[in-house]
Design an enzyme around this catalytic site. Structure first.
Site, PDB file in Angstrom:
ATOM      1  N   ASN A  59       0.846  -1.206   0.000  1.00 29.71           N
ATOM      2  CA  ASN A  59       0.000   0.000   0.000  1.00 29.71           C
ATOM      3  C   ASN A  59       0.874   1.246   0.000  1.00 29.71           C
ATOM      4  O   ASN A  59       1.974   1.276   0.577  1.00 29.71           O
ATOM      5  CB  ASN A  59      -1.006  -0.005   1.151  1.00 29.71           C
ATOM      6  CG  ASN A  59      -0.407  -0.185   2.521  1.00 29.71           C
ATOM      7  OD1 ASN A  59       0.647  -0.793   2.680  1.00 29.71           O
ATOM      8  ND2 ASN A  59      -1.072   0.340   3.529  1.00 29.71           N
ATOM      9  N   GLU A  62      -3.256  -4.796  -2.678  1.00 29.01           N
ATOM     10  CA  GLU A  62      -3.834  -5.775  -3.614  1.00 29.01           C
ATOM     11  C   GLU A  62      -3.984  -5.171  -5.007  1.00 29.01           C
ATOM     12  O   GLU A  62      -3.621  -5.784  -6.019  1.00 29.01           O
ATOM     13  CB  GLU A  62      -5.207  -6.240  -3.130  1.00 29.01           C
ATOM     14  CG  GLU A  62      -5.195  -6.954  -1.793  1.00 29.01           C
ATOM     15  CD  GLU A  62      -5.416  -6.018  -0.621  1.00 29.01           C
ATOM     16  OE1 GLU A  62      -4.872  -4.893  -0.623  1.00 29.01           O
ATOM     17  OE2 GLU A  62      -6.130  -6.417   0.315  1.00 29.01           O
TER      18      GLU A  62
HETATM   19  N1  THU Z   1      -5.202  -1.315   2.827  1.00 26.63           N
HETATM   20  C1  THU Z   1      -4.718  -2.181   1.884  1.00 26.63           C
HETATM   21  O1  THU Z   1      -3.607  -2.011   1.366  1.00 26.63           O
HETATM   22  N2  THU Z   1      -5.497  -3.237   1.533  1.00 26.63           N
HETATM   23  C2  THU Z   1      -6.741  -3.482   2.033  1.00 26.63           C
HETATM   24  O2  THU Z   1      -7.432  -4.373   1.550  1.00 26.63           O
HETATM   25  C3  THU Z   1      -7.243  -2.684   3.146  1.00 26.63           C
HETATM   26  C4  THU Z   1      -6.487  -1.450   3.460  1.00 26.63           C
HETATM   27  C5  THU Z   1      -4.395  -0.164   3.197  1.00 26.63           C
HETATM   28  C6  THU Z   1      -4.954   1.152   2.739  1.00 26.63           C
HETATM   29  C7  THU Z   1      -4.324   2.105   3.714  1.00 26.63           C
HETATM   30  O3  THU Z   1      -3.028   2.477   3.233  1.00 26.63           O
HETATM   31  C8  THU Z   1      -4.146   1.286   4.983  1.00 26.63           C
HETATM   32  O4  THU Z   1      -4.265  -0.071   4.582  1.00 26.63           O
HETATM   33  C9  THU Z   1      -5.171   1.584   6.048  1.00 26.63           C
HETATM   34  O5  THU Z   1      -6.452   1.499   5.561  1.00 26.63           O
END
Ligand code: THU
Length: 142
Positions: free
Chosen positions: A47, A60
């Site tokens: 992320n 993802e």
């Molecule tokens: N996040 C993801 O990378 N994947 C998910 O399915 C849920 C949330 C990230 C987004 C953000 O950077 C952090 O987790 C908190 O929400």
């Protein structure tokens, strides 16, 4: 491809490695993902957040879009690991609703496997159908 044929531990390890690259100064919640394509290639993502918040991207989607931008159009499996900053992961992080819909775009929902993991030995496997029942996809527009 059957569940036994998915390189689960390899995918989880790739997701764990990708998580180390997460850019999360705002949430401190670090996620890594590794996607297995129909060609049996693995693409990873983390992320990446942004000071303006909404431009941030989930691990993802980052992994899936890397695969798609390299020409892969179908995916078989994805491993996801996520937790607050730190090396030990104590919870399972499930793909958000938007990421589930993006997985739907590029997979067969009955066969697509979603692996949520704490480490290479502790994981749970779901089909996309289980996490996104009665879904809407590309074939509905035909
Ligand atoms: N996040 C993801 O990378 N994947 C998910 O399915 C849920 C949330 C990230 C987004 C953000 O950077 C952090 O987790 C908190 O929400």
């Amino acid at each position: 491809m059957n569940m036994q044929d998915i390189p689960v531990k390899e995918l989880i390890q790739a997701a764990l490695d990708a998580r180390k690259k997460a850019y999360t100064p705002y949430s401190n919640f670090q996620v890594g993902a590794a996607v297995l394509t129909n060609e049996l290639r693995i693409y990873t993502g983390c992320n990446i957040e942004n000071a303006a918040y909404s431009p941030g991207i989930c691990a993802e989607r980052n992994a899936i879009y890397k695969a798609v931008s390299e020409g892969c159009r179908k995916i078989k499996a994805i491993a996801v690991v996520g937790d607050k900053c730190g090396d030990v992961i104590t919870q399972y992080a499930y793909p958000c609703g938007v990421c589930r819909q993006v997985i739907r775009e590029f997979s067969n929902p009955h066969e697509m496997m979603i692996v949520v993991a704490k480490n290479v030995d502790e994981y749970q496997i779901y089909t996309l159908d289980q996490l996104l029942p009665e879904s809407f996809g590309p074939e509905h527009l035909n």
